[in-house]
Design a protein around this motif. Sequence first.
Motif, PDB file in Angstrom:
ATOM      1  N   GLY A  26      92.716  -2.195 -57.217  1.00  0.00           N
ATOM      2  CA  GLY A  26      93.803  -1.353 -57.712  1.00  0.00           C
ATOM      3  C   GLY A  26      94.495  -0.622 -56.568  1.00  0.00           C
ATOM      4  N   PHE A  27      93.706  -0.281 -55.546  1.00  0.00           N
ATOM      5  CA  PHE A  27      94.289   0.423 -54.408  1.00  0.00           C
ATOM      6  C   PHE A  27      94.996  -0.543 -53.466  1.00  0.00           C
ATOM      7  CE2 PHE A  27      90.981   3.341 -55.887  1.00  0.00           C
ATOM      8  CZ  PHE A  27      91.772   4.455 -56.107  1.00  0.00           C
ATOM      9  N   ILE A  28      94.448  -1.761 -53.335  1.00  0.00           N
ATOM     10  CA  ILE A  28      95.158  -2.763 -52.522  1.00  0.00           C
ATOM     11  C   ILE A  28      96.517  -3.051 -53.166  1.00  0.00           C
ATOM     12  CG2 ILE A  28      95.155  -5.117 -51.636  1.00  0.00           C
ATOM     13  CD1 ILE A  28      92.461  -5.030 -51.006  1.00  0.00           C
ATOM     14  N   ALA A  29      96.525  -3.089 -54.514  1.00  0.00           N
ATOM     15  CA  ALA A  29      97.784  -3.344 -55.220  1.00  0.00           C
ATOM     16  C   ALA A  29      98.772  -2.221 -54.944  1.00  0.00           C
ATOM     17  CB  ALA A  29      97.527  -3.466 -56.718  1.00  0.00           C
ATOM     18  N   LEU A  30      98.258  -0.995 -54.897  1.00  0.00           N
ATOM     19  CA  LEU A  30      99.106   0.155 -54.589  1.00  0.00           C
ATOM     20  C   LEU A  30      99.684   0.005 -53.180  1.00  0.00           C
ATOM     21  CD1 LEU A  30      99.517   2.551 -56.472  1.00  0.00           C
ATOM     22  CD2 LEU A  30      97.835   3.811 -55.130  1.00  0.00           C
ATOM     23  N   ALA A  31      98.828  -0.458 -52.276  1.00  0.00           N
ATOM     24  CA  ALA A  31      99.280  -0.702 -50.913  1.00  0.00           C
ATOM     25  C   ALA A  31     100.359  -1.783 -50.899  1.00  0.00           C
ATOM     26  CB  ALA A  31      98.096  -1.113 -50.038  1.00  0.00           C
ATOM     27  N   ALA A  32     100.123  -2.846 -51.681  1.00  0.00           N
ATOM     28  CA  ALA A  32     101.098  -3.937 -51.743  1.00  0.00           C
ATOM     29  C   ALA A  32     102.434  -3.441 -52.286  1.00  0.00           C
ATOM     30  CB  ALA A  32     100.562  -5.068 -52.622  1.00  0.00           C
ATOM     31  N   LEU A  33     102.358  -2.510 -53.223  1.00  0.00           N
ATOM     32  CA  LEU A  33     103.578  -1.960 -53.820  1.00  0.00           C
ATOM     33  C   LEU A  33     104.429  -1.250 -52.772  1.00  0.00           C
ATOM     34  CD1 LEU A  33     105.169  -1.388 -56.400  1.00  0.00           C
ATOM     35  CD2 LEU A  33     103.766   0.636 -56.747  1.00  0.00           C
ATOM     36  N   ILE A  34     103.758  -0.489 -51.904  1.00  0.00           N
ATOM     37  CA  ILE A  34     104.473   0.212 -50.837  1.00  0.00           C
ATOM     38  C   ILE A  34     105.007  -0.806 -49.843  1.00  0.00           C
ATOM     39  CG2 ILE A  34     104.198   1.782 -48.902  1.00  0.00           C
ATOM     40  CD1 ILE A  34     101.870   3.028 -50.684  1.00  0.00           C
ATOM     41  N   PHE A  35     104.154  -1.777 -49.525  1.00  0.00           N
ATOM     42  CA  PHE A  35     104.547  -2.842 -48.604  1.00  0.00           C
ATOM     43  C   PHE A  35     105.799  -3.542 -49.115  1.00  0.00           C
ATOM     44  CE2 PHE A  35     103.643  -6.526 -45.884  1.00  0.00           C
ATOM     45  CZ  PHE A  35     103.216  -5.842 -44.758  1.00  0.00           C
ATOM     46  N   ALA A  36     105.892  -3.701 -50.427  1.00  0.00           N
ATOM     47  CA  ALA A  36     107.022  -4.395 -51.050  1.00  0.00           C
ATOM     48  C   ALA A  36     108.194  -3.459 -51.289  1.00  0.00           C
ATOM     49  CB  ALA A  36     106.576  -5.012 -52.369  1.00  0.00           C
ATOM     50  N   LYS A  37     108.021  -2.210 -50.900  1.00  0.00           N
ATOM     51  CA  LYS A  37     109.073  -1.205 -51.112  1.00  0.00           C
ATOM     52  C   LYS A  37     109.546  -1.164 -52.562  1.00  0.00           C
ATOM     53  CE  LYS A  37     110.302  -1.724 -46.322  1.00  0.00           C
ATOM     54  NZ  LYS A  37     111.282  -2.076 -45.305  1.00  0.00           N
ATOM     55  N   TRP A  38     108.625  -1.267 -53.464  1.00  0.00           N
ATOM     56  CA  TRP A  38     108.873  -1.111 -54.896  1.00  0.00           C
ATOM     57  C   TRP A  38     109.867  -2.137 -55.459  1.00  0.00           C
ATOM     58  CZ3 TRP A  38     107.979   2.759 -51.433  1.00  0.00           C
ATOM     59  CH2 TRP A  38     106.917   3.606 -51.701  1.00  0.00           C
ATOM     60  N   ARG A  39     109.803  -3.389 -54.947  1.00  0.00           N
ATOM     61  CA  ARG A  39     110.678  -4.446 -55.471  1.00  0.00           C
ATOM     62  C   ARG A  39     109.830  -5.638 -55.923  1.00  0.00           C
ATOM     63  NH1 ARG A  39     114.497  -4.559 -50.284  1.00  0.00           N
ATOM     64  NH2 ARG A  39     112.413  -4.523 -49.423  1.00  0.00           N
ATOM     65  N   PRO A  40     110.191  -6.254 -57.073  1.00  0.00           N
ATOM     66  CA  PRO A  40     109.314  -7.273 -57.689  1.00  0.00           C
ATOM     67  C   PRO A  40     109.046  -8.502 -56.824  1.00  0.00           C
ATOM     68  CG  PRO A  40     111.165  -6.709 -59.135  1.00  0.00           C
ATOM     69  CD  PRO A  40     111.326  -5.908 -57.897  1.00  0.00           C
ATOM     70  N   TRP A  41     110.075  -9.145 -56.269  1.00  0.00           N
ATOM     71  CA  TRP A  41     109.822 -10.373 -55.502  1.00  0.00           C
ATOM     72  C   TRP A  41     109.015 -10.091 -54.261  1.00  0.00           C
ATOM     73  CZ3 TRP A  41     109.931 -14.794 -57.671  1.00  0.00           C
ATOM     74  CH2 TRP A  41     110.835 -15.047 -58.704  1.00  0.00           C
ATOM     75  N   TYR A  42     109.348  -8.975 -53.597  1.00  0.00           N
ATOM     76  CA  TYR A  42     108.570  -8.596 -52.429  1.00  0.00           C
ATOM     77  C   TYR A  42     107.135  -8.277 -52.816  1.00  0.00           C
ATOM     78  CZ  TYR A  42     112.902  -8.363 -49.764  1.00  0.00           C
ATOM     79  OH  TYR A  42     114.076  -8.684 -49.137  1.00  0.00           O
ATOM     80  N   ALA A  43     106.982  -7.729 -54.054  1.00  0.00           N
ATOM     81  CA  ALA A  43     105.631  -7.417 -54.532  1.00  0.00           C
ATOM     82  C   ALA A  43     104.802  -8.697 -54.601  1.00  0.00           C
ATOM     83  CB  ALA A  43     105.691  -6.747 -55.901  1.00  0.00           C
ATOM     84  N   LEU A  44     105.422  -9.755 -55.106  1.00  0.00           N
ATOM     85  CA  LEU A  44     104.718 -11.042 -55.171  1.00  0.00           C
ATOM     86  C   LEU A  44     104.281 -11.480 -53.774  1.00  0.00           C
ATOM     87  CD1 LEU A  44     103.852 -13.641 -56.686  1.00  0.00           C
ATOM     88  CD2 LEU A  44     106.136 -14.525 -56.231  1.00  0.00           C
ATOM     89  N   LEU A  55      95.947  -8.730 -58.078  1.00  0.00           N
ATOM     90  CA  LEU A  55      96.829  -7.842 -57.328  1.00  0.00           C
ATOM     91  C   LEU A  55      98.229  -7.862 -57.918  1.00  0.00           C
ATOM     92  CD1 LEU A  55      95.769  -8.709 -53.664  1.00  0.00           C
ATOM     93  CD2 LEU A  55      94.871  -6.939 -55.166  1.00  0.00           C
ATOM     94  N   ILE A  56      98.687  -9.043 -58.330  1.00  0.00           N
ATOM     95  CA  ILE A  56     100.053  -9.154 -58.869  1.00  0.00           C
ATOM     96  C   ILE A  56     100.180  -8.341 -60.158  1.00  0.00           C
ATOM     97  CG2 ILE A  56     101.753 -10.739 -59.859  1.00  0.00           C
ATOM     98  CD1 ILE A  56     100.648 -12.862 -57.872  1.00  0.00           C
ATOM     99  N   PHE A  57      99.224  -8.505 -61.058  1.00  0.00           N
ATOM    100  CA  PHE A  57      99.273  -7.732 -62.307  1.00  0.00           C
ATOM    101  C   PHE A  57      99.292  -6.227 -62.000  1.00  0.00           C
ATOM    102  CE2 PHE A  57      97.431 -11.525 -64.634  1.00  0.00           C
ATOM    103  CZ  PHE A  57      98.505 -11.670 -65.489  1.00  0.00           C
ATOM    104  N   ALA A  58      98.364  -5.795 -61.161  1.00  0.00           N
ATOM    105  CA  ALA A  58      98.238  -4.357 -60.883  1.00  0.00           C
ATOM    106  C   ALA A  58      99.457  -3.837 -60.141  1.00  0.00           C
ATOM    107  CB  ALA A  58      96.975  -4.094 -60.075  1.00  0.00           C
ATOM    108  N   CYS A  59      99.959  -4.641 -59.220  1.00  0.00           N
ATOM    109  CA  CYS A  59     101.099  -4.215 -58.414  1.00  0.00           C
ATOM    110  C   CYS A  59     102.342  -4.056 -59.292  1.00  0.00           C
ATOM    111  CB  CYS A  59     101.338  -5.237 -57.308  1.00  0.00           C
ATOM    112  SG  CYS A  59     102.526  -4.696 -56.094  1.00  0.00           S
ATOM    113  N   LEU A  60     102.554  -5.000 -60.203  1.00  0.00           N
ATOM    114  CA  LEU A  60     103.707  -4.886 -61.100  1.00  0.00           C
ATOM    115  C   LEU A  60     103.525  -3.710 -62.057  1.00  0.00           C
ATOM    116  CD1 LEU A  60     104.415  -8.639 -61.871  1.00  0.00           C
ATOM    117  CD2 LEU A  60     105.687  -7.111 -60.365  1.00  0.00           C
ATOM    118  N   ALA A  61     102.282  -3.448 -62.460  1.00  0.00           N
ATOM    119  CA  ALA A  61     102.012  -2.277 -63.299  1.00  0.00           C
ATOM    120  C   ALA A  61     102.441  -1.013 -62.567  1.00  0.00           C
ATOM    121  CB  ALA A  61     100.521  -2.212 -63.642  1.00  0.00           C
TER     122      ALA A  61
END
Lengths: 364, 326
Positions: free
Chosen positions: B243-261, B24-30
């Motif tokens: 890949g879709f969970i990562a996309l969800a995580a990206l939104i959850f993190a509001k497009w910021r790296p630490w929050y993405a983690l 998820l981390i790799f995909a989310c950062l991508a």
Amino acid sequence: MDKMPRWADVVLIPLISLMLAFIASGLVVLAIGENPIQAITVMVKGALGSTSGLGYTLYYATNYMFTGLAVAVAFHARMFNIGGEGQAAIAGVGATLVILAFDWPHWALALPFAIMGAALFGGFWAAVPAYLQAKRGSHIVITTIMFNFIAAAVMGFLLNGVLKNPNTQNAETVKFPAGAHLPTAHEMLAPLGINFSKSAPLNISFLLALLCAFLVWFLLWRTRLGYSIRAFGQSEKGAKYAGISAFKIIMISMFISGALAGMLSINVVMGEQERLIKEFVEGAGFVGIAVALMGRNHPVGIILASILFGMLTQGGFELLWEMPNISKEVVLVIQGMIILFTGALDYMVRGPVEKLFLRMHKGA
Amino acid sequence: MDTANFFLQALLTADMTIRVSVVLIFACLAGLFSERAGIFDIGLEGKMLISAFFTAAVSYQTGYIWYGVAAGIAASLVFALIHGVASITFRGNQLISGVAINFLASGLTVVIGHAWFKKGGLTPPLSDAERFHEITLPFADTLRDVPILGPIYADVISGHKLLVYVAMLIVPLTWWLLYRTRFGLRLRAVGENPASVDTAGVSVVRYRYAAVLIAGVLCGLGGAYLSTSQGAAFGKEMTAGRGFIALAALIFAKWRPWYALMACLLFGFLEAISNLFPNINVFGLFEIPVQFTQALPYILTVVILAGFVGKAIPPRAGGEPYVKER
């Protein structure tokens, strides 16, 4: 005039894109050491060569007509509904609840109510993302994707719980009552003296799909509401000036879209499986995107594209016997290529064709 | 449940959370790089899938894991390039391009795998040399006896595969690149207001391609992790919606790296819970079904996206092709 003629836009460009997609897929087949011409021959023969093959082809085409129309209606309101998969699944629950509620005396009575159940459930599953888009500004694409996954979880929960048939290990409902059995092509054509394959799952839902295609055409091009939907899709601002409510258009077009996707469950759950199983949609919701793109969001185009995609799906199964080195997933490759060339790379094809017509026009 | 047992279960859960979060981390950062530059990417799933396949296949064929990883990243990059050409050069619909990539990956992995290995689309199981190994951090065994912190260090932090530590390092690297370098500033600007970046004489096209290709590399690593670290072979559709969970995580993190983690760890935690404890009984009162835990990431994302709990505002120019003014 500096635009190309309409026939080029409607016929020529899709055909060029389709050819490119088939060439690209052919290269893949070539790369794994097989003959693409032979493969396509096997597929076409398998899809059309017998009434059984034809019955499967049109059965799949029925599914794709429903999901293709669903994507198209939303597209006309400039909504990208990627959630057909989940909407169809939840609609299956709606249809099932209706069918299992009574001991239906005759299918002609059960069908309209099952359609209503499916339409309501499918429409609702699309209306929630629509509401969130219209009122809260959440991106419809992301929300509908999320709703696909939530739908899968709901299906798993219901089919392992309250809806589960206690007499089997599988996650499925009990078999539907005999009175809810939809007439198959075999049963419908026998009185006419036509001996259609008994094994093919083609059923009366095919006619329902054609009816839906007509109704969508009528709605979009012959009614005030359809005009509002298309106006909204062309220009949200313009539509607002004309007094068209964005909220209303988003809600209605998405509800119709979800209801159309839901009709797939009539074909598969009621017409073929005669019980609700977990993964009956099998990607048809996503294929609807390709169908709508290929069919240029017009019902006639969608009918033609659905039949093409039905042929691909059925032909893919046929490959298994004739060319065991090619797996049936080659169909996914072809579908992917079609989506790529007709959808994402549209401009790549359109640009040169437009230029060509411009030059011809100037030359003349 | 007594305390010692609870502690053991907690360690197990934490360890598994990390293992399943890495993809998820790799995909989310991508997705973060791509979307920050204004390119929607719903093809994360497909890029990871194709990489997972080629990593396993080439690793098996050559007997050398790094050739596999290189092949996986290369395959993912080809897909990233297709996405770039379609959505940047030909200004096509980015979402449709992503859908196409997912279709192609689902099809190609099985078609090629079936013709290559004759195992119905699977690769043969990978031997030790063809996989990543667990890395024991210094003193992990000596410190294990230290109460509480010892087992946490030895069992949760130490003993993962190389790519786990790579993922953890890429998070601060991404933050630094995006917020502390000129490249990052411009990349973010391209996703917010491409016209102004263009006026300043910076090529929007070049930055968008850079972002899309970085996403390709990261998805390549995510896929490689799946088939050679989390698993030991390629299996059909093995990305299974990550890949879709990562996309969800990206939104959850509001497009910021630490929050993405954090978001990826949270969603990974939910996955770990649903694997380890399928049906959770809450104080003997009622049972939380496993499907609810599985659906929770998506439900949370819908709630966040709807702005009921904080508002997620995507990069402003996201999804729109940039047309240079003449």
